[in-house]
Design a protein around this motif. Structure first.
Motif, PDB file in Angstrom:
ATOM      1  N   LEU A  26       0.826  -1.211   0.000  1.00 26.38           N
ATOM      2  CA  LEU A  26       0.000   0.000   0.000  1.00 26.38           C
ATOM      3  C   LEU A  26       0.859   1.260   0.000  1.00 26.38           C
ATOM      4  CD1 LEU A  26      -2.841  -0.970   2.508  1.00 26.38           C
ATOM      5  CD2 LEU A  26      -2.997  -0.743   0.026  1.00 26.38           C
ATOM      6  N   ALA A  27       1.928   1.263   0.792  1.00 23.32           N
ATOM      7  CA  ALA A  27       2.815   2.422   0.839  1.00 23.32           C
ATOM      8  C   ALA A  27       3.491   2.641  -0.503  1.00 23.32           C
ATOM      9  CB  ALA A  27       3.868   2.231   1.934  1.00 23.32           C
ATOM     10  N   GLY A  28       3.980   1.573  -1.112  1.00 24.03           N
ATOM     11  CA  GLY A  28       4.611   1.691  -2.414  1.00 24.03           C
ATOM     12  C   GLY A  28       3.641   2.181  -3.473  1.00 24.03           C
ATOM     13  N   SER A  29       2.425   1.692  -3.427  1.00 23.77           N
ATOM     14  CA  SER A  29       1.410   2.138  -4.390  1.00 23.77           C
ATOM     15  C   SER A  29       1.108   3.617  -4.202  1.00 23.77           C
ATOM     16  CB  SER A  29       0.127   1.322  -4.218  1.00 23.77           C
ATOM     17  OG  SER A  29       0.378  -0.025  -4.430  1.00 23.77           O
ATOM     18  N   TRP A  30       0.976   4.039  -2.960  1.00 15.20           N
ATOM     19  CA  TRP A  30       0.665   5.430  -2.671  1.00 15.20           C
ATOM     20  C   TRP A  30       1.796   6.360  -3.131  1.00 15.20           C
ATOM     21  CZ3 TRP A  30      -3.715   7.729  -1.302  1.00 15.20           C
ATOM     22  CH2 TRP A  30      -3.670   9.035  -0.858  1.00 15.20           C
ATOM     23  N   ILE A  31       3.028   5.981  -2.838  1.00 16.38           N
ATOM     24  CA  ILE A  31       4.176   6.804  -3.233  1.00 16.38           C
ATOM     25  C   ILE A  31       4.347   6.800  -4.747  1.00 16.38           C
ATOM     26  CG2 ILE A  31       6.698   6.933  -3.119  1.00 16.38           C
ATOM     27  CD1 ILE A  31       6.478   6.039  -0.203  1.00 16.38           C
ATOM     28  N   CYS A  32       4.081   5.682  -5.375  1.00 17.11           N
ATOM     29  CA  CYS A  32       4.265   5.539  -6.825  1.00 17.11           C
ATOM     30  C   CYS A  32       3.192   6.270  -7.614  1.00 17.11           C
ATOM     31  CB  CYS A  32       4.258   4.054  -7.182  1.00 17.11           C
ATOM     32  SG  CYS A  32       4.734   3.681  -8.856  1.00 17.11           S
ATOM     33  N   VAL A  33       1.964   6.280  -7.150  1.00 13.28           N
ATOM     34  CA  VAL A  33       0.856   6.837  -7.916  1.00 13.28           C
ATOM     35  C   VAL A  33       0.802   8.356  -7.822  1.00 13.28           C
ATOM     36  CG1 VAL A  33      -1.675   6.952  -7.960  1.00 13.28           C
ATOM     37  CG2 VAL A  33      -0.534   4.769  -7.886  1.00 13.28           C
TER      38      VAL A  33
END
Length: 160
Positions: A26-33
């Motif tokens: 979830l953290a990676g998705s949030w930072i990536c998006v």
């Protein structure tokens, strides 16, 4: 059939650092998006958005690594925490602090997770207590040897 599927899901989920991996994904998705925007804005932003996307992808991969290779959870947890902390500086305050906080939480959960050791049967426990009583009388002056380790799949060793 549904009950069997639910049991298999629970067994799979409990045999790995599921929540740590989920928070890392979830953290990676949030930072990536967040830095992904329409092409015109991305061209104006230039290379500033590249670290955000790369850090997000690496955090997603580390979360999936914790799920599908639990013995690597310690390294994945430490790297997730470090990347989430670096994202605070390099990536829009780490996804406006949400991505950084989720990444630190996920990395900590991955690092702290321990697999369950195999439980001993009740008969083996009762027999072990009787043997201990006999051994205590025989070897009062000798130093007792530590019990043998419990066999399990984790090379780092889990505590029962």
């Amino acid at each position: 059939m549904l009950l069997n599927l639910l049991r298999r899901w629970r067994r799979w989920r409990h045999s790995r650092p599921f929540w740590g991996g989920l928070f890392a994904v979830l953290a990676g998705s949030w930072i990536c998006v967040l830095p992904l925007a329409p092409l015109k804005i991305m061209l104006q932003q230039g290379v500033a958005g590249i670290p955000s996307v790369l850090m997000g992808i690496v955090m997603i991969v580390l979360g999936l690594t914790a799920w599908f290779s639990p013995p690597q959870r310690s390294l994945a947890g430490v790297l997730t925490t470090l990347i989430a902390t670096a994202a605070l500086v390099l990536s829009n305050l780490g996804g406006f602090l949400i991505g950084t906080l989720l990444g630190i939480l996920g990395g900590g959960l991955m690092f702290a997770w321990q697999p369950h050791a195999a439980r001993r049967s009740a008969k083996a426990g009762d027999a072990g207590e009787a043997d201990k009583a006999d051994e205590a009388g025989k070897a009062e002056s000798a130093v007792a040897a530590p019990p043998p380790p419990t066999p399990h799949h984790d090379p780092q060793g889990a505590q029962p």
